[in-house]
Design a protein around this motif. Structure first.
Motif, PDB file in Angstrom:
ATOM      1  N   ASP A  72       0.812  -1.219   0.000  1.00  0.00           N
ATOM      2  CA  ASP A  72       0.000   0.000   0.000  1.00  0.00           C
ATOM      3  C   ASP A  72       0.847   1.270   0.000  1.00  0.00           C
ATOM      4  O   ASP A  72       1.847   1.370   0.715  1.00  0.00           O
ATOM      5  N   ARG A  73       0.430   2.222  -0.825  1.00  0.00           N
ATOM      6  CA  ARG A  73       1.017   3.571  -0.743  1.00  0.00           C
ATOM      7  C   ARG A  73      -0.123   4.519  -0.380  1.00  0.00           C
ATOM      8  O   ARG A  73      -1.029   4.757  -1.175  1.00  0.00           O
ATOM      9  N   ASP A  74      -0.019   5.037   0.817  1.00  0.00           N
ATOM     10  CA  ASP A  74      -1.117   5.821   1.386  1.00  0.00           C
ATOM     11  C   ASP A  74      -0.860   7.298   1.091  1.00  0.00           C
ATOM     12  O   ASP A  74      -0.462   8.060   1.974  1.00  0.00           O
ATOM     13  N   VAL A  75      -1.114   7.715  -0.152  1.00  0.00           N
ATOM     14  CA  VAL A  75      -0.703   9.067  -0.564  1.00  0.00           C
ATOM     15  C   VAL A  75      -1.429  10.186   0.187  1.00  0.00           C
ATOM     16  O   VAL A  75      -0.914  11.285   0.312  1.00  0.00           O
ATOM     17  N   HIS A  76      -2.629   9.900   0.693  1.00  0.00           N
ATOM     18  CA  HIS A  76      -3.373  10.963   1.395  1.00  0.00           C
ATOM     19  C   HIS A  76      -3.381  10.780   2.912  1.00  0.00           C
ATOM     20  O   HIS A  76      -4.147  11.446   3.602  1.00  0.00           O
ATOM     21  N   GLY A  77      -2.583   9.863   3.409  1.00  0.00           N
ATOM     22  CA  GLY A  77      -2.535   9.648   4.859  1.00  0.00           C
ATOM     23  C   GLY A  77      -3.873   9.196   5.422  1.00  0.00           C
ATOM     24  O   GLY A  77      -4.266   9.583   6.521  1.00  0.00           O
ATOM     25  N   GLU A  78      -4.582   8.332   4.665  1.00  0.00           N
ATOM     26  CA  GLU A  78      -5.916   7.901   5.116  1.00  0.00           C
ATOM     27  C   GLU A  78      -5.886   6.557   5.825  1.00  0.00           C
ATOM     28  O   GLU A  78      -6.836   6.163   6.474  1.00  0.00           O
ATOM     29  N   ARG A  79      -4.769   5.833   5.639  1.00  0.00           N
ATOM     30  CA  ARG A  79      -4.727   4.496   6.250  1.00  0.00           C
ATOM     31  C   ARG A  79      -3.567   4.435   7.246  1.00  0.00           C
ATOM     32  O   ARG A  79      -3.612   5.091   8.266  1.00  0.00           O
ATOM     33  N   ARG A  80      -2.522   3.700   6.938  1.00  0.00           N
ATOM     34  CA  ARG A  80      -1.453   3.543   7.940  1.00  0.00           C
ATOM     35  C   ARG A  80      -0.180   4.306   7.553  1.00  0.00           C
ATOM     36  O   ARG A  80       0.868   4.108   8.136  1.00  0.00           O
ATOM     37  N   GLY A  81      -0.298   5.098   6.503  1.00  0.00           N
ATOM     38  CA  GLY A  81       0.842   5.935   6.120  1.00  0.00           C
ATOM     39  C   GLY A  81       1.965   5.188   5.415  1.00  0.00           C
ATOM     40  O   GLY A  81       3.092   5.684   5.343  1.00  0.00           O
ATOM     41  N   TYR A  82       1.685   4.011   4.860  1.00  0.00           N
ATOM     42  CA  TYR A  82       2.747   3.213   4.240  1.00  0.00           C
ATOM     43  C   TYR A  82       3.216   3.838   2.915  1.00  0.00           C
ATOM     44  O   TYR A  82       2.473   4.558   2.253  1.00  0.00           O
ATOM     45  N   GLY A  83       4.454   3.463   2.538  1.00  0.00           N
ATOM     46  CA  GLY A  83       5.122   4.169   1.440  1.00  0.00           C
ATOM     47  C   GLY A  83       5.140   3.481   0.088  1.00  0.00           C
ATOM     48  O   GLY A  83       5.788   3.974  -0.832  1.00  0.00           O
ATOM     49  N   GLY A  84       4.460   2.325  -0.078  1.00  0.00           N
ATOM     50  CA  GLY A  84       4.397   1.698  -1.399  1.00  0.00           C
ATOM     51  C   GLY A  84       5.643   0.913  -1.765  1.00  0.00           C
ATOM     52  O   GLY A  84       6.412   0.498  -0.896  1.00  0.00           O
ATOM     53  N   ILE A  85       5.860   0.765  -3.055  1.00  0.00           N
ATOM     54  CA  ILE A  85       6.885  -0.197  -3.506  1.00  0.00           C
ATOM     55  C   ILE A  85       8.220   0.441  -3.892  1.00  0.00           C
ATOM     56  O   ILE A  85       9.148  -0.259  -4.266  1.00  0.00           O
ATOM     57  N   SER A  86       8.308   1.788  -3.849  1.00  0.00           N
ATOM     58  CA  SER A  86       9.603   2.411  -4.163  1.00  0.00           C
ATOM     59  C   SER A  86      10.303   2.787  -2.865  1.00  0.00           C
ATOM     60  O   SER A  86       9.673   3.321  -1.953  1.00  0.00           O
ATOM     61  N   ILE A  87      11.577   2.506  -2.785  1.00  0.00           N
ATOM     62  CA  ILE A  87      12.399   2.923  -1.641  1.00  0.00           C
ATOM     63  C   ILE A  87      13.575   3.710  -2.198  1.00  0.00           C
ATOM     64  O   ILE A  87      14.351   3.137  -2.959  1.00  0.00           O
ATOM     65  N   PRO A  88      13.712   5.017  -1.895  1.00  0.00           N
ATOM     66  CA  PRO A  88      12.825   5.794  -1.035  1.00  0.00           C
ATOM     67  C   PRO A  88      11.477   6.069  -1.716  1.00  0.00           C
ATOM     68  O   PRO A  88      11.385   6.049  -2.948  1.00  0.00           O
ATOM     69  N   THR A  89      10.457   6.344  -0.904  1.00  0.00           N
ATOM     70  CA  THR A  89       9.150   6.702  -1.447  1.00  0.00           C
ATOM     71  C   THR A  89       9.274   8.018  -2.206  1.00  0.00           C
ATOM     72  O   THR A  89       9.843   8.973  -1.676  1.00  0.00           O
ATOM     73  N   PRO A  90       8.775   8.097  -3.451  1.00  0.00           N
ATOM     74  CA  PRO A  90       8.906   9.351  -4.215  1.00  0.00           C
ATOM     75  C   PRO A  90       8.199  10.499  -3.481  1.00  0.00           C
ATOM     76  O   PRO A  90       7.122  10.278  -2.916  1.00  0.00           O
ATOM     77  N   PRO A  91       8.778  11.702  -3.479  1.00  0.00           N
ATOM     78  CA  PRO A  91       8.131  12.816  -2.791  1.00  0.00           C
ATOM     79  C   PRO A  91       6.823  13.190  -3.484  1.00  0.00           C
ATOM     80  O   PRO A  91       6.688  13.011  -4.690  1.00  0.00           O
ATOM     81  N   ALA A 317      11.874 -15.979   8.326  1.00  0.00           N
ATOM     82  CA  ALA A 317      13.221 -16.416   7.944  1.00  0.00           C
ATOM     83  C   ALA A 317      14.216 -16.097   9.078  1.00  0.00           C
ATOM     84  O   ALA A 317      15.359 -15.703   8.817  1.00  0.00           O
ATOM     85  N   GLY A 318      13.761 -16.241  10.299  1.00  0.00           N
ATOM     86  CA  GLY A 318      14.639 -16.091  11.458  1.00  0.00           C
ATOM     87  C   GLY A 318      14.937 -14.651  11.855  1.00  0.00           C
ATOM     88  O   GLY A 318      15.755 -14.413  12.747  1.00  0.00           O
ATOM     89  N   VAL A 319      14.284 -13.692  11.235  1.00  0.00           N
ATOM     90  CA  VAL A 319      14.567 -12.285  11.548  1.00  0.00           C
ATOM     91  C   VAL A 319      13.312 -11.639  12.144  1.00  0.00           C
ATOM     92  O   VAL A 319      12.195 -11.884  11.680  1.00  0.00           O
ATOM     93  N   ASP A 320      13.507 -10.827  13.182  1.00  0.00           N
ATOM     94  CA  ASP A 320      12.375 -10.121  13.801  1.00  0.00           C
ATOM     95  C   ASP A 320      12.137  -8.809  13.069  1.00  0.00           C
ATOM     96  O   ASP A 320      13.035  -7.962  12.989  1.00  0.00           O
ATOM     97  N   PHE A 321      10.933  -8.636  12.566  1.00  0.00           N
ATOM     98  CA  PHE A 321      10.563  -7.397  11.868  1.00  0.00           C
ATOM     99  C   PHE A 321       9.532  -6.647  12.702  1.00  0.00           C
ATOM    100  O   PHE A 321       8.731  -7.270  13.409  1.00  0.00           O
ATOM    101  N   GLU A 322       9.536  -5.329  12.566  1.00  0.00           N
ATOM    102  CA  GLU A 322       8.546  -4.527  13.284  1.00  0.00           C
ATOM    103  C   GLU A 322       7.590  -3.856  12.314  1.00  0.00           C
ATOM    104  O   GLU A 322       8.002  -3.444  11.215  1.00  0.00           O
ATOM    105  N   GLU A 323       6.367  -3.728  12.753  1.00  0.00           N
ATOM    106  CA  GLU A 323       5.340  -3.079  11.925  1.00  0.00           C
ATOM    107  C   GLU A 323       5.837  -1.703  11.459  1.00  0.00           C
ATOM    108  O   GLU A 323       6.420  -0.943  12.247  1.00  0.00           O
ATOM    109  N   GLY A 324       5.633  -1.406  10.200  1.00  0.00           N
ATOM    110  CA  GLY A 324       6.011  -0.095   9.660  1.00  0.00           C
ATOM    111  C   GLY A 324       7.408  -0.052   9.060  1.00  0.00           C
ATOM    112  O   GLY A 324       7.748   0.894   8.343  1.00  0.00           O
TER     113      GLY A 324
END
Ligand code: HEM
Length: 451
Positions: A72-91, A317-324
């Motif tokens: 998900d890319r939450d462009v309007h800040g309506e959900r959880r603010g996630y940045g989509g599939i590009s890293i870094p998220t395009p401005p 895969a043996g690694v601890d990940f955190e939400e966000g």
């Protein structure tokens, strides 16, 4: 680029300075990949605000298929603010509308509605019906240059055929291919700080305007194709918002154009450097063409990776990940993992059991893979038949400076023994095909929203 052990309170993981947009990542891809496989198949990198990088085949497989990864890319800040599939998220540009990258930047169930609408047009059977069309465009491209004994494989063939075919699938007039082609490629390879970026942006805006107008036009006067299918899809009984539809159209252009071009150009360059393998492929194509296609996809991985956001605390895969937290899935590095591929840095045209990840994995696996494979194979076979002794000019070959987004090529000039034309030139051919495709469209059912 270096790996380093850092004492981290939260995770005992290997840190790696991963800078995939740097030219040195392209130049040192093999050694960096080997080091990551050996030392840290999943690593934490502080680049781009900090993100995970998955390079190991098993690790990428598990992560890409996990339901805890969000596109998900939450462009309007309506959900959880996630940045989509590009890293870094395009401005987000203050004056431009915020558009997410179509359904590639959506999660189910929304994303599923788009795939269901488009799938019937992109199935193997649907695409097989277009082979005569693809062959005719390829023939015309080669005819434009065949008497001269010289061409640029990117400009004169591999840019044109995927572009024209994608427009045909969408229902956009074929003669508009160059309006779409230039920005679709230049946007990928032009660095944001280049003086040329202004021109590229202008061309992209022209393309966007044409796409939007065409979408409205097809809504007014329906003609079958991917645009009509999108116009008619329903999510919870409602049409999709126009900006999301424009995002989906941009995604089809982005997916359909530069990737297949990149695969074709790299393959032709490699075949020029390996004449014996080229002769074997040409002679034994009935046996080798399919496995060679998968091997070129694996080896060159035109779309080298995609980003995700972790949607819940988890251990995978043996690694601890955190939400966000953000994660980069490297299809390209997973495709070179010696734990999954024998001699991963060697091209083996007859490779068996080639389970590469070049089309991604899981829910977002490439919906255009049938298109890509057929268009690539038809162009390749035509070149092997009509320019059997082609030699690429290494001095004129221009690769993208970086492979952060697409592992592509700008130019690939080649020389060959001139041959005879077989038919009309490109413009005339496109006009003829336009009339035929319109007829073909009329024979197809127009998509209607499901009840
Ligand atoms: C060699 C050619 C191609 C390569 C290497 C390629 C690669 C990929 C990859 C890796 C993904 C998954 C992205 C992710 O999981 O984040 C993807 C998705 C996608 N591709 Fe392709 N692609 C190619 C050709 C095409 C073509 C020809 C089309 C359109 C006709 C297309 C349309 C798409 C779309 C719409 C998605 C998003 C699917 C979804 O989110 O459900 N691709 N592609």
């Amino acid at each position: 680029m270096s790996s380093e052990d850092v004492d981290d309170e939260r995770k005992s993981v290997r840190w790696f300075r991963f800078e995939r947009h740097a030219p040195e990542y392209r130049r040192n891809f093999v050694s960096i990949t080997r080091e990551m496989h050996r030392e840290c198949p999943i690593a934490w990198s502080q680049t781009y605000g900090g993100h995970w990088v998955a390079a190991g085949n098993r690790e990428v497989f598990e992560l890409a298929r996990s339901p805890l990864m969000s596109n998900d890319r939450d462009v309007h800040g309506e959900r959880r603010g996630y940045g989509g599939i590009s890293i870094p998220t395009p401005p987000v540009h203050p004056k431009a509308p915020s558009i997410r990258g179509g359904f590639l930047e959506m999660d189910p169930p929304e994303q599923k509605a788009y795939r269901q609408a488009l799938n019937p047009y992109l199935s193997p059977a649907a695409i097989a019906r277009w082979v005569p069309f693809i062959d005719e465009v390829t023939r015309a491209c080669l005819d434009e240059r065949i008497e001269q004994g010289r061409l640029d494989f990117v400009d004169d063939l591999a840019n044109i055929v995927p572009a024209v075919f994608t427009l045909a699938l969408m229902g956009i007039p074929l003669r508009k291919w160059s309006l779409y082609c230039e920005p679709a490629h230049a946007f990928i390879y032009t660095p944001p700080d280049s003086p040329d970026m202004k021109r590229v942006r202008r061309a992209a805006m022209q393309m966007g305007a044409d796409l939007f107008t065409t979408m409205l036009e097809i809504r007014e006067t329906p003609r079958p194709g991917l645009i009509d299918a999108l116009n008619n899809l329903r999510i919870d009984g409602q049409p999709a918002p126009d900006l999301d539809l424009v995002g989906a159209l941009n995604l089809l252009i982005g997916g359909g154009f530069d990737t297949t071009t990149a695969l074709t150009a790299h393959t032709l360059e490699w075949l020029s450097e390996h004449p014996q393998e080229r002769a074997n492929l040409s002679r034994d194509r009935d046996i080798l063409l399919d496995s060679a296609t998968e091997e070129f996809l694996r080896y060159f991985t035109p779309a080298p990776g995609d980003g995700r956001t972790i949607s819940a605390d988890c251990t995978i895969a043996g690694v601890d990940f955190e939400e966000g937290e953000r994660l980069w899935l490297s299809w390209a590095m997973a495709n070179r993992d010696p734990a999954s591929f024998t001699d991963p840095d060697t091209v083996d045209l007859g490779r068996r059991g080639n389970r590469h990840f070049s089309f991604g994995l899981g829910l977002h696996r490439c919906i255009g893979s049938n298109v890509a494979r057929i268009v690539f194979k038809r162009m390749l076979v035509a070149v092997l038949d009509r320019l059997p002794d082609f030699r690429c000019d290494p001095a004129g070959a221009v690769h993208y400076d970086t492979i952060g987004v697409i592992n592509g090529m700008k130019h690939l000039p080649a020389a060959f023994t001139p041959g005879p034309r077989l038919g009309a030139g490109l413009d005339e051919t496109l006009d003829k095909l336009q009339a035929l495709t319109d007829e073909q469209r009329l024979a197809e059912p127009i998509t209607r929203p499901a009840d």
